[in-house]
Design a protein around this motif. Structure first.
Motif, PDB file in Angstrom:
ATOM      1  N   THR A 329    -128.197 -37.141 -18.775  1.00  0.00           N
ATOM      2  CA  THR A 329    -128.649 -35.758 -18.957  1.00  0.00           C
ATOM      3  C   THR A 329    -130.130 -35.680 -19.331  1.00  0.00           C
ATOM      4  N   MET A 330    -130.680 -34.490 -19.179  1.00  0.00           N
ATOM      5  CA  MET A 330    -132.064 -34.265 -19.623  1.00  0.00           C
ATOM      6  C   MET A 330    -132.205 -34.471 -21.127  1.00  0.00           C
ATOM      7  N   PRO A 331    -131.258 -33.970 -21.962  1.00  0.00           N
ATOM      8  CA  PRO A 331    -131.390 -34.265 -23.395  1.00  0.00           C
ATOM      9  C   PRO A 331    -131.450 -35.763 -23.675  1.00  0.00           C
ATOM     10  N   GLU A 332    -130.655 -36.555 -22.929  1.00  0.00           N
ATOM     11  CA  GLU A 332    -130.673 -38.011 -23.122  1.00  0.00           C
ATOM     12  C   GLU A 332    -132.055 -38.582 -22.771  1.00  0.00           C
ATOM     13  N   LEU A 333    -132.621 -38.095 -21.667  1.00  0.00           N
ATOM     14  CA  LEU A 333    -133.950 -38.580 -21.265  1.00  0.00           C
ATOM     15  C   LEU A 333    -135.006 -38.161 -22.287  1.00  0.00           C
ATOM     16  N   ALA A 334    -134.901 -36.910 -22.743  1.00  0.00           N
ATOM     17  CA  ALA A 334    -135.894 -36.416 -23.705  1.00  0.00           C
ATOM     18  C   ALA A 334    -135.844 -37.223 -25.004  1.00  0.00           C
ATOM     19  N   GLU A 335    -134.632 -37.551 -25.427  1.00  0.00           N
ATOM     20  CA  GLU A 335    -134.479 -38.341 -26.645  1.00  0.00           C
ATOM     21  C   GLU A 335    -135.053 -39.749 -26.463  1.00  0.00           C
ATOM     22  N   ALA A 336    -134.708 -40.347 -25.299  1.00  0.00           N
ATOM     23  CA  ALA A 336    -135.216 -41.701 -25.023  1.00  0.00           C
ATOM     24  C   ALA A 336    -136.745 -41.684 -24.956  1.00  0.00           C
ATOM     25  N   ALA A 337    -137.313 -40.630 -24.345  1.00  0.00           N
ATOM     26  CA  ALA A 337    -138.770 -40.540 -24.238  1.00  0.00           C
ATOM     27  C   ALA A 337    -139.394 -40.448 -25.635  1.00  0.00           C
ATOM     28  N   LYS A 338    -138.773 -39.607 -26.448  1.00  0.00           N
ATOM     29  CA  LYS A 338    -139.278 -39.388 -27.805  1.00  0.00           C
ATOM     30  C   LYS A 338    -139.265 -40.681 -28.614  1.00  0.00           C
TER      31      LYS A 338
END
Lengths: 406, 406
Positions: A329-338
């Protein structure tokens, strides 16, 4: 327009019924049900060469899908006879009745594949059986005819060999081949087409990134949905493409190169523009993982996608990579990016092989996908392009490369 | 095939840019941005009459959308000039480059409308502004050009008047008109078409039910989905039709006339085949209710649907009927049927106006829709056909009927 409601026999085209009836009587002993329709027979091809060969477009002026070779390959199909003999003719306009069903109900599917030239001057296709298998799946889904994929590959190979002068052996150059099938029956009734045309045209193309990789910026699309479970998003139908333009234009308006398709409240990442999407990340346990969405019916069964997964399992897994076809998911990607765990992201498809992604605009934030500002592609992206091109151009002998007989 | 990832300027067709550039210089004072593209001008139409008029197909041999009139109406559009003058010509084949985007990416949308002849011999259209408004919505959704609907109606009226000899004033007969727009740009790049063709062909049609209503049996489709939120199921795009054939064939294989499209786990009833769906029932309080699904983006905005709702609000509501655009489910219908509260069900669309439903196969059961075995249509179905035909054939003067100037 409405389909006329009629009993089941109406779904058989009257023309087909009549033809079957006539045939069954003309061949006397056989009943209609035992008439076997002709499949494609490569030996029956007729060739008419052009008398006005085109000038080659200079390599640096090639635009994807804009100029075409001297000839085209075409095969007609009718419900009563099956596949008629193939013809290679000069490239020419199609003449179609304005009532032809392709214009009204999108009876059309296609493939994208390329012919490459190796250092010895041999022409090569890349995994053409994959394209033919997918085309048969696409055509069957919209009641267009299927065909013998191996026979069609022989014809495509013969056609590609004829157009050999349009193929440069320079790395990055190739001949883009476009097998296309359209329904040609002239009726406004909504039903299975009683006739079709399968044709292949060819466009010489240059490298996707003439001066090296350029990472792109994406806009996550949350107002439009590309595909749905139970829909046809996994098939290469024309129907899946026209509706994609507006979200692309919207993204472009705001300065992004492409749109990223999400699905559902969870905001699953599905595809990028008209490419499959891959991300490389470190999971929370610190293990490296290459991820792409699974083939759940909403994802195009990309040949490049499949090739990347195979090569990754063969060459990256031994280095400790987990290779995952799973929902993400996008939330998963955003968290990983962060958390600094998003290593790289790229689109995958026939035209570019791989296309690196710099960042994704999502809910007013820019999710950075792991590239340094001075970097245009990550390590996996670069490796994949190298590995796949080495096979495509015959530098590495591999079962995926189909050498065209000369 | 993959869209080449490029910066935003690439979304403007190079040909369009060049054309705009040339134009801005050839007209000197004006900048490209102030060039107003031509809209449709009915006064500029050119007419070329056929020299070989067709013989009329006998009324009892008419098949929907199979035979066509002598002429066709066509208008070309280019991104640099807008709409070029309309032409009425003999009915003829289209000659198109095999790379034209209509064949590959389903850049196509259409309308279905009819011309009727009243007792005075005047030709009439039915709510043509609705069709033109919807066509503009459809075309805009797939980056095809929009146009002045009123101007187009004038042209369609002129065309219909020319083909007047194909229209019978016998009740049930009409001239089916098929406005169609296709993208004609010859490129395999996936982008907004730089050229298009809008054309209208016409097919004389007979009554949908030559010997009176015939109620149909439906099969509820639970494995395929026609439309979804964020998709394009509410637009009249070719893309929505080809994927519908297989579920229709599947239903036919099991002896049903058509399939009924459900959506979601709740099994919302959406459409029947390519028609809008209506049910009449008694609610648990004993009040009569006419129900159809709301326009939530998954339902085609049918002109007949809208006409039925208007007439029901005007003529049934005073009799105590509740007229509802609301979501309703198969479990709700099954429960109402079981309790004897399901009064009737029918499809609605241009071809049949209304098409009565006898029963629906759902989860291994047959949900009976309120008709007695000896009955082929319910009261509301019959009333609606009568009311709408009276307006279409000019027996009742009504603002919905557009009299073609002679």
């Amino acid at each position: 327009m409405l389909r006329q409601l009629r009993p089941r026999s109406a779904f058989k085209q009257p023309s087909r019924l009549i033809a079957a009836w006539e045939r069954s009587y003309s061949i006397q002993a056989e009943s209609a049900s035992t008439v076997k329709l002709q499949d494609i027979d490569p030996a029956k091809v007729s060739v008419t060469k052009t008398t006005t060969p085109k000038e080659l477009v200079p390599q640096n002026e090639l635009v994807f899908g804009r100029s075409f070779t001297d000839h085209m390959l075409s095969l007609e199909w009718t419900a009563s006879e099956g596949w008629l003999p193939a013809r290679i003719t000069p490239y020419q306009n199609l003449s179609l009745d304005p009532a032809s069903c392709v214009f009204h109900y999108a009876f059309e599917c296609f493939e994208g594949m390329k012919a490459y030239k190796d250092k010895q001057g041999k022409v090569r296709l890349f995994r053409p059986t994959k394209n033919m298998a997918r085309m048969n799946k696409s055509s069957a889904r919209i009641a267009l005819p299927t065909f013998d994929g191996a026979a069609m590959i022989q014809l495509i190979a013969q056609f590609a060999a004829m157009e050999e002068r349009f193929i440069s052996s320079t790395r990055g150059y190739s001949l883009y081949l476009r097998p296309t099938m359209i329904g040609t029956q002239r009726t406004l009734g909504v039903g299975p087409p009683g006739s079709a045309l399968l044709y292949v045209i060819a466009s010489p193309v240059g490298p996707y990134y003439p001066t090296g990789f350029k990472a792109v910026s994406l806009e996550a699309t949350d107002y439009a949905v590309r595909a749905w479970p139970g829909g046809v998003g996994d098939k290469k139908l024309g129907a899946n493409y026209a509706p994609c333009i507006l979200p692309q234009l919207e993204a472009a308006k705001r300065g992004f190169h492409q749109n990223l398709w999400l699905f559902g409240e969870e905001e699953f990442v599905t595809e990028v523009g008209t490419m499959n999407m891959f991300v490389a990340l470190k999971n929370k346990q610190g293990q490296k993982e290459l991820v792409t969405a699974p083939l759940d019916g909403t994802i195009l069964e990309g040949v490049t996608r499949d090739s990347i997964l195979s090569l990754a399992r063969e060459r990256l897994a031994p280095e400790g990579w987990i290779i995952s076809e799973r929902k993400y998911t996008m939330p998963e990607l955003a968290e990983a990016a962060k958390e600094g765990r998003l290593l790289e992201a790229f689109g995958a498809g026939t035209a570019a092989v791989v296309s690196p992604v710099r960042n994704i605009s999502w809910k007013g934030n820019l999710v950075e996908c792991g590239l340094r500002p001075d970097q245009e592609a990550g390590e996996i992206t670069r490796k994949m392009l190298g590995w796949i091109e080495a096979i495509q151009y015959g530098d590495e002998e591999h079962e995926w490369s189909y050498v065209v007989p000369q």
